[in-house]
Design a protein around this motif. Structure first.
Motif, PDB file in Angstrom:
ATOM      1  N   SER A  62       0.811  -1.223   0.000  1.00 21.80           N
ATOM      2  CA  SER A  62       0.000   0.000   0.000  1.00 21.80           C
ATOM      3  C   SER A  62       0.846   1.276   0.000  1.00 21.80           C
ATOM      4  O   SER A  62       0.330   2.350  -0.322  1.00 21.80           O
ATOM      5  N   VAL A  63       2.127   1.177   0.368  1.00 18.91           N
ATOM      6  CA  VAL A  63       2.969   2.382   0.434  1.00 18.91           C
ATOM      7  C   VAL A  63       4.173   2.311  -0.502  1.00 18.91           C
ATOM      8  O   VAL A  63       4.897   3.301  -0.644  1.00 18.91           O
ATOM      9  N   LYS A  64       4.385   1.178  -1.130  1.00 21.86           N
ATOM     10  CA  LYS A  64       5.560   0.997  -1.993  1.00 21.86           C
ATOM     11  C   LYS A  64       5.556   2.025  -3.114  1.00 21.86           C
ATOM     12  O   LYS A  64       4.523   2.253  -3.756  1.00 21.86           O
ATOM     13  N   GLY A  65       6.689   2.667  -3.306  1.00 13.99           N
ATOM     14  CA  GLY A  65       6.809   3.689  -4.340  1.00 13.99           C
ATOM     15  C   GLY A  65       6.444   5.090  -3.858  1.00 13.99           C
ATOM     16  O   GLY A  65       6.715   6.073  -4.555  1.00 13.99           O
ATOM     17  N   ARG A  66       5.835   5.176  -2.677  1.00 12.67           N
ATOM     18  CA  ARG A  66       5.450   6.483  -2.125  1.00 12.67           C
ATOM     19  C   ARG A  66       6.212   6.801  -0.843  1.00 12.67           C
ATOM     20  O   ARG A  66       6.507   7.972  -0.578  1.00 12.67           O
ATOM     21  N   PHE A  67       6.514   5.793  -0.051  1.00 16.58           N
ATOM     22  CA  PHE A  67       7.203   5.977   1.227  1.00 16.58           C
ATOM     23  C   PHE A  67       8.633   5.450   1.110  1.00 16.58           C
ATOM     24  O   PHE A  67       8.893   4.474   0.408  1.00 16.58           O
ATOM     25  N   THR A  68       9.545   6.089   1.856  1.00 15.00           N
ATOM     26  CA  THR A  68      10.939   5.640   1.912  1.00 15.00           C
ATOM     27  C   THR A  68      11.402   5.629   3.357  1.00 15.00           C
ATOM     28  O   THR A  68      11.349   6.660   4.037  1.00 15.00           O
ATOM     29  N   ILE A  69      11.854   4.464   3.810  1.00 15.29           N
ATOM     30  CA  ILE A  69      12.409   4.339   5.152  1.00 15.29           C
ATOM     31  C   ILE A  69      13.919   4.489   5.077  1.00 15.29           C
ATOM     32  O   ILE A  69      14.556   4.049   4.107  1.00 15.29           O
ATOM     33  N   SER A  70      14.497   5.134   6.077  1.00  9.52           N
ATOM     34  CA  SER A  70      15.951   5.284   6.122  1.00  9.52           C
ATOM     35  C   SER A  70      16.383   5.417   7.578  1.00  9.52           C
ATOM     36  O   SER A  70      15.549   5.600   8.475  1.00  9.52           O
ATOM     37  N   ARG A  71      17.675   5.317   7.791  1.00 12.03           N
ATOM     38  CA  ARG A  71      18.202   5.429   9.149  1.00 12.03           C
ATOM     39  C   ARG A  71      19.543   6.154   9.119  1.00 12.03           C
ATOM     40  O   ARG A  71      20.306   6.038   8.147  1.00 12.03           O
ATOM     41  N   ASP A  72      19.825   6.912  10.166  1.00  8.92           N
ATOM     42  CA  ASP A  72      21.114   7.555  10.345  1.00  8.92           C
ATOM     43  C   ASP A  72      21.694   7.001  11.634  1.00  8.92           C
ATOM     44  O   ASP A  72      21.296   7.416  12.737  1.00  8.92           O
ATOM     45  N   ASP A  73      22.615   6.062  11.509  1.00  9.65           N
ATOM     46  CA  ASP A  73      23.161   5.402  12.685  1.00  9.65           C
ATOM     47  C   ASP A  73      24.086   6.328  13.483  1.00  9.65           C
ATOM     48  O   ASP A  73      24.345   6.068  14.660  1.00  9.65           O
ATOM     49  N   ASP A  74      24.571   7.385  12.863  1.00 13.08           N
ATOM     50  CA  ASP A  74      25.384   8.360  13.608  1.00 13.08           C
ATOM     51  C   ASP A  74      24.516   9.201  14.531  1.00 13.08           C
ATOM     52  O   ASP A  74      24.973   9.675  15.571  1.00 13.08           O
ATOM     53  N   LYS A  75      23.262   9.398  14.129  1.00 10.72           N
ATOM     54  CA  LYS A  75      22.340  10.227  14.908  1.00 10.72           C
ATOM     55  C   LYS A  75      21.313   9.399  15.682  1.00 10.72           C
ATOM     56  O   LYS A  75      20.432   9.954  16.344  1.00 10.72           O
ATOM     57  N   ASP A  76      21.400   8.054  15.575  1.00 11.70           N
ATOM     58  CA  ASP A  76      20.437   7.173  16.248  1.00 11.70           C
ATOM     59  C   ASP A  76      18.998   7.572  15.897  1.00 11.70           C
ATOM     60  O   ASP A  76      18.133   7.675  16.785  1.00 11.70           O
ATOM     61  N   THR A  77      18.756   7.782  14.620  1.00 11.35           N
ATOM     62  CA  THR A  77      17.458   8.277  14.174  1.00 11.35           C
ATOM     63  C   THR A  77      16.951   7.471  12.985  1.00 11.35           C
ATOM     64  O   THR A  77      17.697   7.166  12.055  1.00 11.35           O
ATOM     65  N   LEU A  78      15.666   7.162  13.041  1.00 12.88           N
ATOM     66  CA  LEU A  78      14.951   6.470  11.969  1.00 12.88           C
ATOM     67  C   LEU A  78      14.040   7.481  11.288  1.00 12.88           C
ATOM     68  O   LEU A  78      13.477   8.359  11.957  1.00 12.88           O
ATOM     69  N   TYR A  79      13.899   7.349   9.969  1.00 13.32           N
ATOM     70  CA  TYR A  79      13.073   8.280   9.205  1.00 13.32           C
ATOM     71  C   TYR A  79      12.047   7.528   8.362  1.00 13.32           C
ATOM     72  O   TYR A  79      12.236   6.379   7.998  1.00 13.32           O
ATOM     73  N   LEU A  80      10.960   8.253   8.036  1.00 13.97           N
ATOM     74  CA  LEU A  80      10.005   7.771   7.043  1.00 13.97           C
ATOM     75  C   LEU A  80       9.586   8.974   6.196  1.00 13.97           C
ATOM     76  O   LEU A  80       8.885   9.863   6.684  1.00 13.97           O
ATOM     77  N   GLN A  81      10.060   9.000   4.957  1.00 15.34           N
ATOM     78  CA  GLN A  81       9.648  10.031   4.014  1.00 15.34           C
ATOM     79  C   GLN A  81       8.373   9.553   3.331  1.00 15.34           C
ATOM     80  O   GLN A  81       8.364   8.485   2.710  1.00 15.34           O
ATOM     81  N   MET A  82       7.318  10.339   3.435  1.00 17.41           N
ATOM     82  CA  MET A  82       6.024   9.955   2.891  1.00 17.41           C
ATOM     83  C   MET A  82       5.612  10.960   1.824  1.00 17.41           C
ATOM     84  O   MET A  82       5.448  12.148   2.118  1.00 17.41           O
ATOM     85  N   ASN A  83       5.484  10.495   0.599  1.00 15.70           N
ATOM     86  CA  ASN A  83       5.082  11.339  -0.528  1.00 15.70           C
ATOM     87  C   ASN A  83       3.743  10.868  -1.065  1.00 15.70           C
ATOM     88  O   ASN A  83       3.312   9.744  -0.822  1.00 15.70           O
ATOM     89  N   ASP A  84       3.104  11.743  -1.835  1.00 13.76           N
ATOM     90  CA  ASP A  84       1.821  11.417  -2.464  1.00 13.76           C
ATOM     91  C   ASP A  84       0.845  10.826  -1.447  1.00 13.76           C
ATOM     92  O   ASP A  84       0.243   9.778  -1.661  1.00 13.76           O
TER      93      ASP A  84
END
Length: 124
Positions: A62-84
């Motif tokens: 349901s989110v493939k192609g619209r959402f992108t998960i990523s992580r910054d291990d230097d900042k101990d932070t997880l992200y979710l970019q949500m488009n469309d």
């Protein structure tokens, strides 16, 4: 103790974008796979995406192609970019940590910790 603190939610129009962040503490972030899950109004908890320590990612159809998960291990932070974004994406979004040793993360809700959540509302 393990803490997961989400931020970045809000109200957005259909077609808009948001970037969620999850600040992690109390554990060795880079050593664990992480995940985003969501719960819409009147719905069960739904797996959205996962990311392994080797950066391999998984997405719900349901989110493939619209959402992108990523992580910054230097900042101990997880992200979710949500488009469309769509109205059906309206939900409380949670950051979640997996225990060590899980092999298959697709659709996997076997988290050992989850944050308090951040509300995302998609409406015109």
């Amino acid at each position: 103790q393990v803490q997961l603190l989400e931020s970045g939610g809000g109200l957005v129009h259909p077609g808009g974008s948001l970037r969620l962040s999850c600040a992690a503490s109390g554990f060795t972030f880079y050593a664990y796979s992480m995940s985003w899950v969501r719960q819409g109004p009147g719905k069960e908890l739904e797996w959205v995406s996962s990311i392994r320590t080797d950066l391999l990612t998984y997405y719900a159809d349901s989110v493939k192609g619209r959402f992108t998960i990523s992580r910054d291990d230097d900042k101990d932070t997880l992200y979710l970019q949500m488009n469309d974004l769509r109205p059906e994406d309206t939900a409380v979004y949670y950051c979640a940590k997996y225990p060590a040793g899980l092999a298959n993360l697709r659709g996997n809700l076997a988290h050992d910790y989850r944050g308090q959540g951040t509300q995302v509302t998609v409406s015109s």
